[in-house]
Write an enzyme that holds these catalytic residues in place. Sequence first.
Site, PDB file in Angstrom:
ATOM      1  CB  THR A 279      -0.940   0.024   1.226  1.00  0.00           C
ATOM      2  OG1 THR A 279      -1.827  -1.105   1.157  1.00  0.00           O
ATOM      3  CG2 THR A 279      -1.782   1.291   1.258  1.00  0.00           C
ATOM      4  CG  PHE A 281       0.403   4.692   3.616  1.00  0.00           C
ATOM      5  CD1 PHE A 281      -0.790   4.639   4.321  1.00  0.00           C
ATOM      6  CD2 PHE A 281       1.090   3.504   3.376  1.00  0.00           C
ATOM      7  CE1 PHE A 281      -1.298   3.433   4.771  1.00  0.00           C
ATOM      8  CE2 PHE A 281       0.592   2.281   3.824  1.00  0.00           C
ATOM      9  CZ  PHE A 281      -0.607   2.250   4.521  1.00  0.00           C
TER      10      PHE A 281
END
Length: 379
Positions: A279, A281
Amino acid sequence: MSDSKESPASQAAGKAVTLNDLRQRIDAIDNELLNLISERAGCAQQVAEVKLAAGDVGEDGQVQFYRPEREAQVLRRIMANNPGPLKGEEMARLFREIMSACLALEQPIRLAYLGPEGTFTQQAALKHFGDSAVTKPMAAIDEVFREVEAGAVQYGVVPVENSTEGVINHTLDSFMGSQLKISGEVVLRIHHHLLVGPNTRREKISRIYSHAQSLAQCRKWLDAHFPHAERIAVSSNAEAARQVRTEWHSAAIAGDMAAKLYELEKVEEKIEDSPDNSTRFLIIGDSSVPASGDDKTSIVVAMRNQPGALHDLLAPFHRHQIDLTRVETRPSRSGAWNYVFFIDFRGHRDDPLITATLEELRQCAADVKVLGSYPVGVL
């Protein structure tokens, strides 16, 4: 009396390094490290004094103790000059914590993140800023934006895209109504574990809690191992871990930080379907970031609703050979069937080539908003 010399074997035996010798050497090195780290911390305090005396303020009117481009340059240099045997990334992580502690002597970084405690977003925040940062969990992404906009914290950390499940639309939508800028990025390798509390045994699991995206990222594994267990989506993986702490016959899908925080047992580790699940960010703040030498720029573009609009949007990037890393479309708030484009590309907005590309884009677009130029994630 003979002059016989010692054999090579006996000489080697006499020079063999003992465990005690190695321990004494390690103690001496530790003392050197202690003195050098203390000297570095003293320099950091002097930096703070110089900045305060010079009035080195940013766009928000505050003294700029934390400089994202400077930190990225230091970490890249550490990795490039690392002689081993530790890997470059491991060495950079060590220096990341030293830099975090030294920066806290100047001014601790205050940041908000998508909570509660134990989320992957908190893990990403600490990976980027180090353990000396002061973190504040927020219940929703838009609350992270508001906390930074209000000046209650200096930075916010929000998820923007997952390698298997795609973009987080709530984050993109929050940028459309905000004046905050992107000042950094961090990519986190995501490992999901099946966790239980002290009241649950593996064979008794009938309910599995997690965030909807995590349930999706582990769908195949769950189908194979717990096809009959009820899957319950909650606000975050950390909330799932907290909930199963005292429940019977329930499990949570969450990461290492949540497992440690809520003292849960790992029944199964790394159950994500994709082995490269990660992921990305974004770090959001008030100020623009100068070029670091290896940067990325994010923009949002509103195009006029006319034939060839997508071609007009991409043509300037093609002409100037700009490397696009992401293009996403979201519905515009200005009216039905109108769309805006979120675009990431390599380069800094102050680069002449990027400046020329953005100027051409403004000639054919209804609106171009630069969300920020920032260092490409190092760790």
